[in-house]
Design an enzyme around this catalytic site. Sequence first.
Site, short mmCIF file in Angstrom:
data_model
loop_
_atom_site.label_atom_id
_atom_site.label_comp_id
_atom_site.label_asym_id
_atom_site.label_seq_id
_atom_site.Cartn_x
_atom_site.Cartn_y
_atom_site.Cartn_z
N ARG A 86 77.80 66.06 42.44
CA ARG A 86 76.64 66.71 41.80
C ARG A 86 77.06 67.64 40.67
O ARG A 86 76.26 68.03 39.83
CB ARG A 86 75.81 67.45 42.87
CG ARG A 86 74.53 68.09 42.34
CD ARG A 86 73.49 68.37 43.42
NE ARG A 86 74.07 68.82 44.66
CZ ARG A 86 74.59 70.03 44.87
NH1 ARG A 86 74.58 70.93 43.92
NH2 ARG A 86 75.10 70.36 46.06
N TYR A 139 53.90 62.10 27.17
CA TYR A 139 54.04 61.18 28.30
C TYR A 139 53.32 61.81 29.50
O TYR A 139 53.42 63.02 29.74
CB TYR A 139 55.52 60.93 28.58
CG TYR A 139 55.72 60.21 29.89
CD1 TYR A 139 55.09 58.99 30.13
CD2 TYR A 139 56.49 60.76 30.90
CE1 TYR A 139 55.24 58.34 31.33
CE2 TYR A 139 56.65 60.12 32.11
CZ TYR A 139 56.01 58.91 32.32
OH TYR A 139 56.15 58.27 33.53
N ASP A 164 61.68 65.48 22.50
CA ASP A 164 61.87 64.25 23.27
C ASP A 164 62.00 63.11 22.27
O ASP A 164 61.04 62.77 21.57
CB ASP A 164 60.67 64.06 24.21
CG ASP A 164 60.82 62.84 25.10
OD1 ASP A 164 61.48 61.87 24.69
OD2 ASP A 164 60.26 62.85 26.22
N LYS A 204 64.97 53.96 28.75
CA LYS A 204 64.34 53.17 27.69
C LYS A 204 65.39 52.56 26.76
O LYS A 204 66.26 51.85 27.22
CB LYS A 204 63.33 54.05 26.94
CG LYS A 204 62.42 54.87 27.87
CD LYS A 204 61.44 53.99 28.64
CE LYS A 204 60.83 54.62 29.87
NZ LYS A 204 60.58 56.02 29.92
N1 LCS Z 1 59.69 60.99 27.90
C1 LCS Z 1 59.02 59.95 27.39
C2 LCS Z 1 58.62 59.96 25.96
C3 LCS Z 1 58.70 58.87 28.21
O1 LCS Z 1 58.05 57.85 27.66
C4 LCS Z 1 59.07 58.91 29.57
C5 LCS Z 1 58.75 57.80 30.50
C6 LCS Z 1 59.75 60.02 30.06
C7 LCS Z 1 60.05 61.03 29.19
C8 LCS Z 1 60.19 60.13 31.49
O2 LCS Z 1 61.31 59.34 31.70
P1 LCS Z 1 61.71 58.70 33.10
O3 LCS Z 1 61.72 59.79 34.10
O4 LCS Z 1 60.69 57.67 33.43
O5 LCS Z 1 63.06 58.13 32.84
N2 LCS Z 1 57.83 56.89 29.96
C9 LCS Z 1 57.33 55.84 30.57
C10 LCS Z 1 56.42 54.98 29.94
O6 LCS Z 1 55.91 55.14 28.83
N3 LCS Z 1 56.16 53.97 30.74
O7 LCS Z 1 56.81 54.10 31.93
C11 LCS Z 1 57.59 55.34 31.93
#
Ligand code: LCS
Length: 422
Positions: free
Chosen positions: A57, A110, A182, A207
């Site tokens: 961790r 998001y 972000d 992504k």
């Molecule tokens: N920031 C953005 C701009 C995102 O689109 C997402 C997830 C996150 C943070 C969070 O990331 P994660 O914890 O899922 O790795 N966006 C998603 C979307 O547009 N569709 O499914 C998840």
Amino acid sequence: MQSENLETNTIHAGKMRDSQHGALSTPIYQTSTFVFDNVQQGANRFLGEEEGFIYGRLGNPTIRELEQKMAVLEGADDAAAFGSGMGAISATLLANLNKGDHLISSAALYGCTFALLNHKFRDLGIEVSFVDMEDLAAVKDAIQENTKLIYLETPVNPNLVVFDIKAIAAIAEESQLLTIVDNTFMSPVLQQPIALGADIVIHSATKFLNGHGDVVAGIACGGADQIQNIKLTTLKDMGAVMSPNDAWLIIRGLKTLHLRVERHCQNAQSVAEFLDKHSEIKEVYYPGLTSHQGYQFIGSQMKSGGGVIAFELEGDFDFAVEFMNALQMCVIAVSLGDAETLIQHPASMTHSPYTDEERREAGITDTLVRIAVGLEHVDDIIADIEMALSTAKTRMQSKDQSKANDEGALDLDGLCTYSEKV
Ligand code: LCS
């Protein structure tokens, strides 16, 4: 090895040399803990008097390589890896905010980020102002004595609105606030917020960075002190750590980041232009279209419009549902930045943490459809969309027809009753 060129850095930057066996591919240190030579060494590592790994961790060599690579790609001093994008966002924000502090953001974000800010943070006594960040005067006016930071996504998920990072970071700097961006929708290939004045850059590495739809992960990149603070507080004590295996998959994904992103953008540009001309499409939101509000930032802030498009169809929402259900190759799924073209409905999926009213205030319409354009041949993507639009239209027409028939049948019934009476 570090170069001036991102293409080289995605492959070589931060790379550990495997002096023991000379493995080309980074070894996966699939271990939860690290053995000390003796008690003193363990104590020295905990005291920070000796370099070296301690416990999973607190750090891991495979993850460290990814962190160092991402720091180079984003032009940051350092980076911290997390088990998800939300892990990165919550840990970064909570490392910089306490009860009674205030932050500024935009209403469209998001869905889970919005929920974190608007619900959990408010419950914790952290004040939040959502402002229209296109309006720089509104950003300035929102600053209070207890404001600590400005948090933005650009382009915004899901409606692709673009904000001016440089101008917003300058406003933040004047009041000694942090700017946190972000950068998930762009990746460092298209946009590098730190060079524009941001302090910390966050990614959902789920992504584009990973790019193959097989990992959930996050990264925060920033100044050495900032990253150290996050690592020693919210990463260590809240514990949203990345798995070494996932770090390895992202390191592998990053080697082709520039090639993939380039093709995502080319495909998305063609799909956006196709949609823009199609008679069944009411509105297309894509920064690569000259008609889009974000187009003015292409070339200065972002290299191109990216791989995600939002759009609204003509007619009612049933038509959009018929359209999505009729697709044969593009799949109905949330997420973005994968090889497969993914399509989803933000109001009922990614942005369902918003109430209907919050969504409307954020400008996320109920009829919005979001497509994350993949790496298939663009002709196949467009052909699938064209086929689904025409199938949906035929289905809607036959629905209308059977409705009309039902209404007709009612009339006939009426006539029948009448004739019986006669
Ligand atoms: N920031 C953005 C701009 C995102 O689109 C997402 C997830 C996150 C943070 C969070 O990331 P994660 O914890 O899922 O790795 N966006 C998603 C979307 O547009 N569709 O499914 C998840």
